[in-house]
Design a protein around this motif. Structure first.
Motif, PDB file in Angstrom:
ATOM      1  N   UNK A 164      22.769  56.107  49.264  1.00  0.00           N
ATOM      2  CA  UNK A 164      23.572  56.564  50.394  1.00  0.00           C
ATOM      3  C   UNK A 164      23.617  55.541  51.523  1.00  0.00           C
ATOM      4  N   UNK A 165      22.558  54.766  51.692  1.00  0.00           N
ATOM      5  CA  UNK A 165      22.550  53.739  52.735  1.00  0.00           C
ATOM      6  C   UNK A 165      23.393  52.554  52.297  1.00  0.00           C
ATOM      7  N   UNK A 166      23.917  51.836  53.267  1.00  0.00           N
ATOM      8  CA  UNK A 166      24.763  50.687  52.958  1.00  0.00           C
ATOM      9  C   UNK A 166      23.955  49.458  52.574  1.00  0.00           C
ATOM     10  N   UNK A 167      22.669  49.428  52.944  1.00  0.00           N
ATOM     11  CA  UNK A 167      21.843  48.267  52.643  1.00  0.00           C
ATOM     12  C   UNK A 167      20.975  48.537  51.422  1.00  0.00           C
ATOM     13  N   UNK A 168      20.332  47.498  50.933  1.00  0.00           N
ATOM     14  CA  UNK A 168      19.423  47.622  49.806  1.00  0.00           C
ATOM     15  C   UNK A 168      17.987  47.613  50.325  1.00  0.00           C
ATOM     16  N   UNK A 169      17.012  47.594  49.421  1.00  0.00           N
ATOM     17  CA  UNK A 169      15.605  47.566  49.829  1.00  0.00           C
ATOM     18  C   UNK A 169      15.167  46.112  49.953  1.00  0.00           C
ATOM     19  N   UNK A 170      14.722  45.740  51.126  1.00  0.00           N
ATOM     20  CA  UNK A 170      14.239  44.381  51.359  1.00  0.00           C
ATOM     21  C   UNK A 170      12.794  44.427  51.836  1.00  0.00           C
ATOM     22  N   UNK A 171      12.120  43.305  51.705  1.00  0.00           N
ATOM     23  CA  UNK A 171      10.717  43.248  52.095  1.00  0.00           C
ATOM     24  C   UNK A 171      10.571  43.362  53.608  1.00  0.00           C
ATOM     25  N   UNK A 172       9.556  44.060  54.023  1.00  0.00           N
ATOM     26  CA  UNK A 172       9.243  44.238  55.433  1.00  0.00           C
ATOM     27  C   UNK A 172       7.927  44.980  55.541  1.00  0.00           C
ATOM     28  N   UNK A 173       7.294  44.899  56.701  1.00  0.00           N
ATOM     29  CA  UNK A 173       6.021  45.585  56.879  1.00  0.00           C
ATOM     30  C   UNK A 173       5.824  45.926  58.345  1.00  0.00           C
ATOM     31  N   UNK A 174       4.876  46.807  58.580  1.00  0.00           N
ATOM     32  CA  UNK A 174       4.556  47.248  59.927  1.00  0.00           C
ATOM     33  C   UNK A 174       3.273  48.042  59.894  1.00  0.00           C
ATOM     34  N   UNK A 175       3.128  48.952  60.863  1.00  0.00           N
ATOM     35  CA  UNK A 175       1.905  49.744  60.946  1.00  0.00           C
ATOM     36  C   UNK A 175       1.763  50.622  59.705  1.00  0.00           C
ATOM     37  N   UNK A 176       0.787  50.316  58.891  1.00  0.00           N
ATOM     38  CA  UNK A 176       0.408  51.104  57.723  1.00  0.00           C
ATOM     39  C   UNK A 176       1.541  51.255  56.701  1.00  0.00           C
ATOM     40  N   UNK A 177       2.403  50.247  56.578  1.00  0.00           N
ATOM     41  CA  UNK A 177       3.415  50.325  55.520  1.00  0.00           C
ATOM     42  C   UNK A 177       3.859  48.924  55.119  1.00  0.00           C
ATOM     43  N   UNK A 227      15.475  56.677  49.903  1.00  0.00           N
ATOM     44  CA  UNK A 227      16.833  56.680  49.364  1.00  0.00           C
ATOM     45  C   UNK A 227      16.791  56.256  47.898  1.00  0.00           C
ATOM     46  N   UNK A 228      17.831  56.617  47.177  1.00  0.00           N
ATOM     47  CA  UNK A 228      17.891  56.303  45.750  1.00  0.00           C
ATOM     48  C   UNK A 228      18.129  54.810  45.541  1.00  0.00           C
ATOM     49  N   UNK A 229      17.508  54.282  44.499  1.00  0.00           N
ATOM     50  CA  UNK A 229      17.741  52.888  44.118  1.00  0.00           C
ATOM     51  C   UNK A 229      17.406  52.730  42.639  1.00  0.00           C
ATOM     52  N   UNK A 230      18.251  52.021  41.924  1.00  0.00           N
ATOM     53  CA  UNK A 230      18.029  51.779  40.497  1.00  0.00           C
ATOM     54  C   UNK A 230      18.268  50.306  40.195  1.00  0.00           C
ATOM     55  N   UNK A 231      17.237  49.657  39.675  1.00  0.00           N
ATOM     56  CA  UNK A 231      17.340  48.244  39.309  1.00  0.00           C
ATOM     57  C   UNK A 231      16.640  48.033  37.967  1.00  0.00           C
ATOM     58  N   UNK A 232      16.783  46.832  37.414  1.00  0.00           N
ATOM     59  CA  UNK A 232      16.147  46.473  36.150  1.00  0.00           C
ATOM     60  C   UNK A 232      15.275  45.245  36.375  1.00  0.00           C
TER      61      UNK A 232
END
Length: 511
Positions: A269-282, A310-315
């Motif tokens: 549903x989001x327009x972006x994909x999953x990218x690396x990032x970090x912060x407090x306890x994640x 959000x949903x994401x499907x990759x191989x």
């Protein structure tokens, strides 16, 4: 038969106003409309969404194992939005209600959706990692609660979570994955939190068979900790992983690493994909090296992850006794309070007949479907739109009533000047229809002669003065009576809509 004169104008003007402006009929229509709208918004759309959720079957006549994967319920607590008092209670109530009725609607269709296993993909509670086990901690800065035991509050939140997701049958197995909101991430994880999670739910690291598939459940939020005691359990399990003839499934809370440009597929549903990032306890993704290690050690054919909401499907492609591939599916959140307009769930059907030389997942030993639930925010917005339309209808009705009432008052003062529309006249004998159309006739000849002497110019002048006074009267009455009448009519509709809405909330809460 003798001719009888038509009714006097003053008699005609006594026609009840409610026959001209059916306020009661309009109010009744609005009440019925609100009952229908509320039933659809609180019951109908959720039933319809659950009816569309069906386990897929790809092999007829082969026993199946049906699994529900629920991502990040993350029940709202004082650590979610740092709200207080009534606002915090309302937030918790509606977020819990949303998950409760979607879960129960899904489970009530057990004849078609007979669930065998339910897997929660971590982040069971939003502030689970914050409820410390120290003797007493103050949480007055984030809630209205008094100082109390952190462990006691954790147990209360765990009980609240379990009350939301009640098993439809005793033989349904629940499996809980640990997330960063349950334990923390990396160096933020403690052994005490791990033990507490294991005692209240289950071990965060397991290997088990399910539907003739081998499943590896990993505590990936702890594996990057520098504390050897925190990493001990997950490292031990990785060392115990052995090759198997069964297709293998890897369960990880944190998604595996991928390139930033990797597309998540059309169901995201989001327009972006999953990218690396970090912060407090994640951390958004596992590191590339750790992801490679997990893939080459576990050798999965299928990977399920959570955390992203959000949903994401990759191989993924990796080397393990040759080139292999694994499909990773990130399960969408089940909660309306985690930034996803349409939360969802994944239904997985495992069918692997052991007498077929253990085919791989590419040979169709599993099938899955993604089910999305209603947009609760959009439902609230629709309620607001319909409330606005209701008020507009009431305003227009009041304006019409005021205008008609003032026209009647002007006509009473100008009996000889104008004619009423025929539809306002009372029904009479057809023989008198000519008399009914002649409103300027009176009982005596002097009145008739006086009416016939009026010129067209005089008629127009009086008509203009009448229109001006009638219009002025409308706005005078509008200013004086509008708010009281509007409040009365709105209250009359609300007296039906509000209790019915409360009834639906209570019914959805306790059914």
């Amino acid at each position: 038969m003798s001719w009888s004169p038509g009714p006097r104008r003053t008699d005609i003007l006594r026609v009840p106003l409610r026959l001209i402006t059916p306020r009661r009929n309009i109010a009744s229509v609005l009440k019925v409309a609100w009952v229908i709208v509320l039933w659809i918004g609180e019951v109908g759309v959720f039933w319809r969404a659950a009816a569309k959720c069906q386990f897929p079957v790809h092999l007829d006549g082969v026993p199946s194992h049906k699994v529900v994967l629920i991502g990040d319920p993350q029940i709202t607590d004082p650590y979610s939005y740092h709200r207080r008092g009534v606002l915090q209670w309302v937030t918790e109530f509606y977020s819990d209600l949303y998950m409760r009725r979607n879960w129960r609607n899904l489970m009530k269709r057990r004849k078609r959706n007979r669930v065998d296993t339910v897997i929660f993909m971590g982040d069971l509670m939003d502030g689970g990692r914050e409820w410390e086990d120290d003797a007493y901690v103050s949480i007055a800065d984030v809630s209205d609660l008094v100082i109390q035991s952190g462990c006691q509050r954790y147990l209360e939140e765990a009980k609240r979570f379990k009350n939301l997701f009640v098993a439809p049958r005793e033989d349904v197995k629940f499996i809980y994955m640990a997330g960063n909101h349950d334990l923390g991430f990396g160096n933020g994880v403690t052994v005490a939190r791990q033990d507490r999670f294991a005692a209240e739910f289950n071990l965060p690291n397991q290997i088990f068979d399910m539907g003739n598939h081998s499943v590896v459940l990993l505590d990936t939020v702890s594996i990057t900790s520098q504390d050897a005691n925190v990493r001990a359990a997950v490292e031990t399990l990785l060392n115990q992983v052995q090759d198997t003839q069964l297709p293998r499934i890897l369960l990880t809370h944190v998604p595996l690493w991928r390139d930033d440009a990797t597309d998540c597929g059309p169901l995201r549903q989001a327009s972006d994909t999953i990218t690396q990032g970090n912060g407090y306890q994640y951390q958004n993704l596992m590191d590339a090296s750790m992801s490679t290690r997990l893939l080459t050690t576990v050798k999965p054919d299928l990977v399920f992850s959570g955390d992203n909401h959000d949903y994401c499907e990759i191989v993924h492609s990796y080397q393990a006794n040759g080139e292999r591939q694994a499909t990773e599916i990130t399960v969408p959140t089940f909660s309306m309070a985690q930034g996803l307009l349409r939360p969802g769930v994944i239904l997985l059907t495992l069918q692997n007949p052991l007498d077929t030389n253990a085919p791989s997942l590419a040979s169709s030993t599993y099938s899955r479907s993604t089910c999305f639930f209603p947009d609760q925010v959009n439902i609230f917005i629709n309620y607001a739109y319909i409330a606005l339309i209701t008020i507009i209808i009431i305003i227009l009705t009041l304006l019409r009533r005021h205008k008609t009432q003032n026209v009647y008052r002007m006509l009473k003062r100008n009996n000889n000047a104008f004619r009423l529309p025929l539809h306002l006249l009372p029904r009479r004998d057809p023989q008198n229809s000519v008399a009914e159309r002649t409103l300027n006739l009176h009982h005596n000849d002097s009145d008739d002669e006086q009416a016939s002497d009026d010129s067209d110019d005089g008629f127009s002048a009086r008509r203009s003065r009448f229109d001006a006074r009638a219009t002025s009267g409308i706005f005078v009455a509008f200013r004086k009576e509008y708010w009281a009448l509007l409040l009365r009519d709105v209250s009359e509709v609300a007296a039906v809509a509000v209790p019915f809405y409360v009834f639906l909330l209570v019914w959805n809460r306790f059914r």
